[in-house]
Design an enzyme around this catalytic site. Structure first.
Site, PDB file in Angstrom:
ATOM      1  N   LEU A  33       0.815  -1.209   0.000  1.00  0.00           N
ATOM      2  CA  LEU A  33       0.000   0.000   0.000  1.00  0.00           C
ATOM      3  C   LEU A  33       0.852   1.263   0.000  1.00  0.00           C
ATOM      4  O   LEU A  33       1.927   1.311   0.589  1.00  0.00           O
ATOM      5  CB  LEU A  33      -0.931  -0.004   1.220  1.00  0.00           C
ATOM      6  CG  LEU A  33      -1.875  -1.212   1.308  1.00  0.00           C
ATOM      7  CD1 LEU A  33      -2.725  -1.131   2.581  1.00  0.00           C
ATOM      8  CD2 LEU A  33      -2.776  -1.306   0.074  1.00  0.00           C
ATOM      9  N   HIS A  34       0.333   2.288  -0.678  1.00  0.00           N
ATOM     10  CA  HIS A  34       0.990   3.607  -0.706  1.00  0.00           C
ATOM     11  C   HIS A  34      -0.086   4.679  -0.507  1.00  0.00           C
ATOM     12  O   HIS A  34      -1.270   4.351  -0.325  1.00  0.00           O
ATOM     13  CB  HIS A  34       1.777   3.792  -2.004  1.00  0.00           C
ATOM     14  CG  HIS A  34       0.970   3.503  -3.250  1.00  0.00           C
ATOM     15  ND1 HIS A  34      -0.103   4.266  -3.635  1.00  0.00           N
ATOM     16  CD2 HIS A  34       1.073   2.504  -4.164  1.00  0.00           C
ATOM     17  CE1 HIS A  34      -0.611   3.780  -4.756  1.00  0.00           C
ATOM     18  NE2 HIS A  34       0.078   2.699  -5.092  1.00  0.00           N
ATOM     19  N   HIS A  37      -3.406   4.402  -2.411  1.00  0.00           N
ATOM     20  CA  HIS A  37      -4.405   3.502  -1.816  1.00  0.00           C
ATOM     21  C   HIS A  37      -5.075   4.154  -0.603  1.00  0.00           C
ATOM     22  O   HIS A  37      -6.290   4.059  -0.428  1.00  0.00           O
ATOM     23  CB  HIS A  37      -3.745   2.194  -1.350  1.00  0.00           C
ATOM     24  CG  HIS A  37      -3.110   1.382  -2.430  1.00  0.00           C
ATOM     25  ND1 HIS A  37      -1.760   1.119  -2.465  1.00  0.00           N
ATOM     26  CD2 HIS A  37      -3.646   0.759  -3.510  1.00  0.00           C
ATOM     27  CE1 HIS A  37      -1.487   0.357  -3.518  1.00  0.00           C
ATOM     28  NE2 HIS A  37      -2.599   0.133  -4.172  1.00  0.00           N
ATOM     29  N   GLN A  64      -5.301 -12.091 -13.011  1.00  0.00           N
ATOM     30  CA  GLN A  64      -5.179 -10.874 -13.821  1.00  0.00           C
ATOM     31  C   GLN A  64      -3.761 -10.654 -14.342  1.00  0.00           C
ATOM     32  O   GLN A  64      -3.491  -9.639 -14.982  1.00  0.00           O
ATOM     33  CB  GLN A  64      -5.696  -9.654 -13.054  1.00  0.00           C
ATOM     34  CG  GLN A  64      -4.828  -9.196 -11.910  1.00  0.00           C
ATOM     35  CD  GLN A  64      -5.526  -8.109 -11.100  1.00  0.00           C
ATOM     36  OE1 GLN A  64      -6.527  -8.369 -10.428  1.00  0.00           O
ATOM     37  NE2 GLN A  64      -5.019  -6.885 -11.186  1.00  0.00           N
ATOM     38  N   GLY A 154      -9.370   3.612  -8.056  1.00  0.00           N
ATOM     39  CA  GLY A 154      -8.532   4.744  -8.431  1.00  0.00           C
ATOM     40  C   GLY A 154      -8.599   5.040  -9.924  1.00  0.00           C
ATOM     41  O   GLY A 154      -8.620   4.119 -10.746  1.00  0.00           O
ATOM     42  N   GLN A 160      -9.738  -0.001 -15.886  1.00  0.00           N
ATOM     43  CA  GLN A 160     -10.211  -0.961 -14.883  1.00  0.00           C
ATOM     44  C   GLN A 160     -11.474  -0.444 -14.207  1.00  0.00           C
ATOM     45  O   GLN A 160     -12.460  -1.174 -14.034  1.00  0.00           O
ATOM     46  CB  GLN A 160      -9.122  -1.192 -13.840  1.00  0.00           C
ATOM     47  CG  GLN A 160      -9.583  -1.914 -12.589  1.00  0.00           C
ATOM     48  CD  GLN A 160      -8.435  -2.256 -11.676  1.00  0.00           C
ATOM     49  OE1 GLN A 160      -7.703  -3.195 -11.936  1.00  0.00           O
ATOM     50  NE2 GLN A 160      -8.272  -1.490 -10.612  1.00  0.00           N
ATOM     51  N   SER A 193       2.555   0.546  -6.812  1.00  0.00           N
ATOM     52  CA  SER A 193       3.372  -0.469  -6.135  1.00  0.00           C
ATOM     53  C   SER A 193       4.538  -0.878  -7.024  1.00  0.00           C
ATOM     54  O   SER A 193       5.578  -1.307  -6.534  1.00  0.00           O
ATOM     55  CB  SER A 193       2.519  -1.691  -5.810  1.00  0.00           C
ATOM     56  OG  SER A 193       1.330  -1.305  -5.156  1.00  0.00           O
TER      57      SER A 193
HETATM   58  P1  AMP Z   1      -3.604  -1.996  -6.921  1.00  0.00           P
HETATM   59  O1  AMP Z   1      -3.280  -2.479  -5.563  1.00  0.00           O
HETATM   60  O2  AMP Z   1      -2.451  -1.370  -7.624  1.00  0.00           O
HETATM   61  O3  AMP Z   1      -4.329  -3.013  -7.758  1.00  0.00           O
HETATM   62  O4  AMP Z   1      -4.625  -0.817  -6.735  1.00  0.00           O
HETATM   63  C1  AMP Z   1      -5.731  -0.906  -5.881  1.00  0.00           C
HETATM   64  C2  AMP Z   1      -6.587   0.316  -6.093  1.00  0.00           C
HETATM   65  O5  AMP Z   1      -5.807   1.492  -5.810  1.00  0.00           O
HETATM   66  C3  AMP Z   1      -7.069   0.472  -7.546  1.00  0.00           C
HETATM   67  O6  AMP Z   1      -8.405   0.966  -7.534  1.00  0.00           O
HETATM   68  C4  AMP Z   1      -6.115   1.477  -8.110  1.00  0.00           C
HETATM   69  O7  AMP Z   1      -6.642   2.218  -9.183  1.00  0.00           O
HETATM   70  C5  AMP Z   1      -5.873   2.369  -6.904  1.00  0.00           C
HETATM   71  N1  AMP Z   1      -4.627   3.120  -7.042  1.00  0.00           N
HETATM   72  C6  AMP Z   1      -3.407   2.631  -7.355  1.00  0.00           C
HETATM   73  N2  AMP Z   1      -2.507   3.627  -7.458  1.00  0.00           N
HETATM   74  C7  AMP Z   1      -3.178   4.783  -7.214  1.00  0.00           C
HETATM   75  C8  AMP Z   1      -2.809   6.164  -7.187  1.00  0.00           C
HETATM   76  N3  AMP Z   1      -1.571   6.571  -7.450  1.00  0.00           N
HETATM   77  N4  AMP Z   1      -3.770   7.076  -6.895  1.00  0.00           N
HETATM   78  C9  AMP Z   1      -5.052   6.672  -6.645  1.00  0.00           C
HETATM   79  N5  AMP Z   1      -5.455   5.396  -6.659  1.00  0.00           N
HETATM   80  C10 AMP Z   1      -4.538   4.455  -6.940  1.00  0.00           C
END
Ligand code: AMP
Length: 288
Positions: A33-34, A37, A64, A154, A160, A193
């Protein structure tokens, strides 16, 4: 904060919350997480209010990833993620086990997938043929396990979010989908990530995605009559390829609702791109 790994345990609690009239906001993630998230978590909290419950899921979904992609090396940091969620006042972290999500013989079977056939065709869907089948399937499963009222995605993964919205509409999931803005590093790189795969030199060159978007945006906003998409693409490919670590996978200009490609760029046209920086594939998108 509760921590649940069992599908049945999660579903039981979700049903209890539903009976009690508790509103549930849900943020599905693959972990590591960042701040991006965590901004979705904050948004979910605002949407369900102080009496609601926020569920974050962490699951690196094998379905995926393509066969040549980074599934096995995708970063996994559950202890750190748990601490971040606790600090953000997440109510429940759901981290299911592979064998419960995709049961395999001899103990179980799995054979049902969700396929969105319109919005998933171009861009990421063209470059990663089984990607959105995996995304739609895991999101549908998580929705049936977590039973959220609202789920936050996001804009970073624009297509997506569109595919999920399409699925929710087409299959009548009684869930509100909210899309929250992309969080960026100070130099414009979209938080991801996957950014941690980058070497320091690659990290410097990775800003080319955001600078490319800004170049296209400035060119489009200067023009009175619109800009040719193919000319803009050629210009961007040249601009990006001047960076030795960068290789363009695709650059797309499209209508933000239908995701259909457009020939003429105007303010409000959406653009998205995927660029390899070294071996790391990064994506970004924005409205022009
Ligand atoms: P992930 O863990 O990368 O699959 O992302 C999980 C959720 O976090 C998804 O809805 C992504 O679109 C969102 N997300 C990832 N990076 C960002 C970001 N920089 N800003 C906003 N939402 C994000």
């Amino acid at each position: 904060m509760r921590f649940i790994t069992s599908v049945l345990g999660m579903q039981r609690l979700a049903k209890r919350w539903r009976r009690e009239g508790v509103e549930v906001g849900f943020v599905p993630t693959m972990g590591c997480l960042h701040e991006g998230h965590m901004s979705l978590v904050e948004r979910a909290r605002k949407l369900v209010g102080p009496k609601g419950r926020i569920v974050v899921s962490i699951y690196v979904n094998p379905a995926q990833f393509g066969p040549a992609e980074d599934f096995s090396k995708y970063p996994r940091e559950l202890p750190r993620d748990t601490a971040l969620c606790r600090a953000a006042k997440v109510d429940l972290l759901f981290a299911p086990k592979d064998h419960e999500i995709y049961p395999a013989p001899p103990d179980g079977t799995f054979g049902t997938y969700v396929v969105e056939e319109t919005l998933s065709q171009g861009m990421e869907g063209a470059s990663r043929p089984t990607h959105f089948r995996g995304v739609a399937t895991i999101v549908a499963k998580l929705f049936n396990i977590v039973l959220p009222d609202t789920a936050v995605f996001g804009a970073k993964d624009f297509q997506q979010a569109a595919v999920v919205q399409g699925m929710v509409h087409d299959l009548n999931f009684p869930i509100r989908i909210v899309v929250a803005p992309t969080l960026r590093e100070a130099d414009g790189l979209a938080m991801s990530s996957r950014n941690r795969y980058l070497s320091p030199e690659e990290r410097r060159q990775a800003t080319v995605l955001w600078r490319g978007i800004q170049l296209a945006r400035a060119t489009t906003r200067r023009s009175q009559s619109g800009v040719s998409a193919s000319k803009m693409r050629d210009q961007l490919v040249k601009f990006i390829s001047d960076h030795p670590a960068a290789r363009v996978d695709y650059i797309a200009f499209f209508d933000s609702v239908t995701l259909q490609p457009v020939d003429l760029l105007k303010p409000g046209t959406h653009m998205a791109m995927a660029v390899f920086i070294g071996r790391t594939r990064l994506i970004d998108n924005a409205k022009l």
